[in-house]
Design a protein around this motif. Structure first.
Motif, PDB file in Angstrom:
ATOM      1  N   SER A 185      -9.663  -0.554  -6.265  1.00  0.00           N
ATOM      2  CA  SER A 185     -10.136  -0.156  -4.939  1.00  0.00           C
ATOM      3  C   SER A 185      -9.181  -0.637  -3.847  1.00  0.00           C
ATOM      4  O   SER A 185      -8.832   0.121  -2.928  1.00  0.00           O
ATOM      5  CB  SER A 185     -11.542  -0.709  -4.684  1.00  0.00           C
ATOM      6  OG  SER A 185     -11.954  -0.410  -3.370  1.00  0.00           O
ATOM      7  N   THR A 186      -8.738  -1.886  -3.936  1.00  0.00           N
ATOM      8  CA  THR A 186      -7.789  -2.411  -2.952  1.00  0.00           C
ATOM      9  C   THR A 186      -6.469  -1.647  -3.026  1.00  0.00           C
ATOM     10  O   THR A 186      -5.881  -1.314  -1.988  1.00  0.00           O
ATOM     11  CB  THR A 186      -7.551  -3.922  -3.176  1.00  0.00           C
ATOM     12  OG1 THR A 186      -8.794  -4.606  -3.030  1.00  0.00           O
ATOM     13  CG2 THR A 186      -6.536  -4.485  -2.195  1.00  0.00           C
ATOM     14  N   GLN A 224      -6.038   1.449  -3.951  1.00  0.00           N
ATOM     15  CA  GLN A 224      -6.260   2.761  -3.330  1.00  0.00           C
ATOM     16  C   GLN A 224      -6.245   2.648  -1.804  1.00  0.00           C
ATOM     17  O   GLN A 224      -5.660   3.489  -1.123  1.00  0.00           O
ATOM     18  CB  GLN A 224      -7.590   3.356  -3.812  1.00  0.00           C
ATOM     19  CG  GLN A 224      -7.545   3.803  -5.252  1.00  0.00           C
ATOM     20  CD  GLN A 224      -8.911   4.187  -5.786  1.00  0.00           C
ATOM     21  OE1 GLN A 224      -9.936   3.610  -5.436  1.00  0.00           O
ATOM     22  NE2 GLN A 224      -8.918   5.182  -6.668  1.00  0.00           N
ATOM     23  N   GLN A 225      -6.873   1.606  -1.277  1.00  0.00           N
ATOM     24  CA  GLN A 225      -6.885   1.390   0.174  1.00  0.00           C
ATOM     25  C   GLN A 225      -5.466   1.183   0.703  1.00  0.00           C
ATOM     26  O   GLN A 225      -5.107   1.682   1.779  1.00  0.00           O
ATOM     27  CB  GLN A 225      -7.746   0.186   0.526  1.00  0.00           C
ATOM     28  CG  GLN A 225      -9.225   0.385   0.279  1.00  0.00           C
ATOM     29  CD  GLN A 225      -9.983  -0.915   0.497  1.00  0.00           C
ATOM     30  OE1 GLN A 225      -9.853  -1.542   1.539  1.00  0.00           O
ATOM     31  NE2 GLN A 225     -10.758  -1.321  -0.506  1.00  0.00           N
ATOM     32  N   THR A 231      -3.666   4.557   0.744  1.00  0.00           N
ATOM     33  CA  THR A 231      -4.238   5.402   1.792  1.00  0.00           C
ATOM     34  C   THR A 231      -3.677   4.980   3.150  1.00  0.00           C
ATOM     35  O   THR A 231      -3.271   5.825   3.961  1.00  0.00           O
ATOM     36  CB  THR A 231      -5.777   5.313   1.790  1.00  0.00           C
ATOM     37  OG1 THR A 231      -6.261   5.818   0.533  1.00  0.00           O
ATOM     38  CG2 THR A 231      -6.385   6.107   2.921  1.00  0.00           C
ATOM     39  N   ALA A 232      -3.628   3.676   3.398  1.00  0.00           N
ATOM     40  CA  ALA A 232      -3.054   3.162   4.646  1.00  0.00           C
ATOM     41  C   ALA A 232      -1.558   3.473   4.723  1.00  0.00           C
ATOM     42  O   ALA A 232      -1.045   3.830   5.794  1.00  0.00           O
ATOM     43  CB  ALA A 232      -3.304   1.660   4.769  1.00  0.00           C
ATOM     44  N   GLY A 275      -3.201  -1.898   8.651  1.00  0.00           N
ATOM     45  CA  GLY A 275      -4.195  -1.715   7.591  1.00  0.00           C
ATOM     46  C   GLY A 275      -3.677  -2.164   6.240  1.00  0.00           C
ATOM     47  O   GLY A 275      -4.410  -2.761   5.440  1.00  0.00           O
ATOM     48  N   LEU A 332      -4.718  -6.117   3.599  1.00  0.00           N
ATOM     49  CA  LEU A 332      -5.084  -6.175   2.182  1.00  0.00           C
ATOM     50  C   LEU A 332      -4.324  -7.264   1.425  1.00  0.00           C
ATOM     51  O   LEU A 332      -4.579  -7.483   0.243  1.00  0.00           O
ATOM     52  CB  LEU A 332      -4.845  -4.806   1.537  1.00  0.00           C
ATOM     53  CG  LEU A 332      -5.647  -3.663   2.172  1.00  0.00           C
ATOM     54  CD1 LEU A 332      -5.139  -2.317   1.674  1.00  0.00           C
ATOM     55  CD2 LEU A 332      -7.135  -3.836   1.891  1.00  0.00           C
TER      56      LEU A 332
END
Length: 164
Positions: free
Chosen positions: A10-11, A13-14, A17-18, A26, A30
């Protein structure tokens, strides 16, 4: 809080995406304090802090290639605290680069990232691999010696990514 593979993915993917949104703040949110990164084509000893090091590259990249894109091909969690990611960086080159691309040509460059995480699912280490000498037109398809790759084998074969 103890991280797990689902949290790490999940991290990751974030992060991408950023990255695709050119959202460096962003991306930085992370990372754990003191996180390190290495862009392997810059040399084996190119490990630098994420903050005050690699983030400078991330902040300047949109100026060099304003319309660059980041596409995740595959996220591969490991048994430990690591995720290996196949990604494609692409975009139109704003000026001619002899032997690489003509002005305006859309270039796709495959990348392999290895992200390591702490128990809070923050990234502690980023390693990135790509061929800085031969960016090529992949036309949306990763290849291994002219053959389409399957199941993420491109990076394991081309860059010999290690997860430990």
């Amino acid at each position: 809080m103890k991280g797990n593979a689902k949290d790490y993915v999940s991290t990751a993917q974030q992060f991408f995406t950023a990255y695709d949104a050119h959202d460096v703040d962003g991306m930085l949110g992370l990372f754990a304090d003191g996180a390190l990164g290495r862009y392997a084509p810059y040399g084996r000893e190119s490990v630098v802090p994420i903050r005050g090091g690699i983030d400078v590259i991330w902040r300047s990249f949109p100026n060099a290639v304003p319309n660059f894109r980041v596409k995740v091909i595959e996220l591969i969690p490991t048994d430990g605290n690591t995720v290996v990611i196949q990604a494609e960086m692409s975009g139109p080159i704003p000026a001619e680069v002899p032997g690489v691309a003509k002005k305006g040509q859309d270039v796709q460059i495959p990348h392999c990232y290895i992200l390591r995480f702490d128990s809070n699912s923050k990234i502690t280490r980023l390693d990135a691999y790509w061929d800085k000498h031969r960016p090529q037109q992949y036309q949306g398809e990763l290849r291994v010696m002219g053959r389409p790759s399957r199941g993420g084998s491109y990076y394991r074969q081309r860059f010999l990514c290690r997860t430990n």
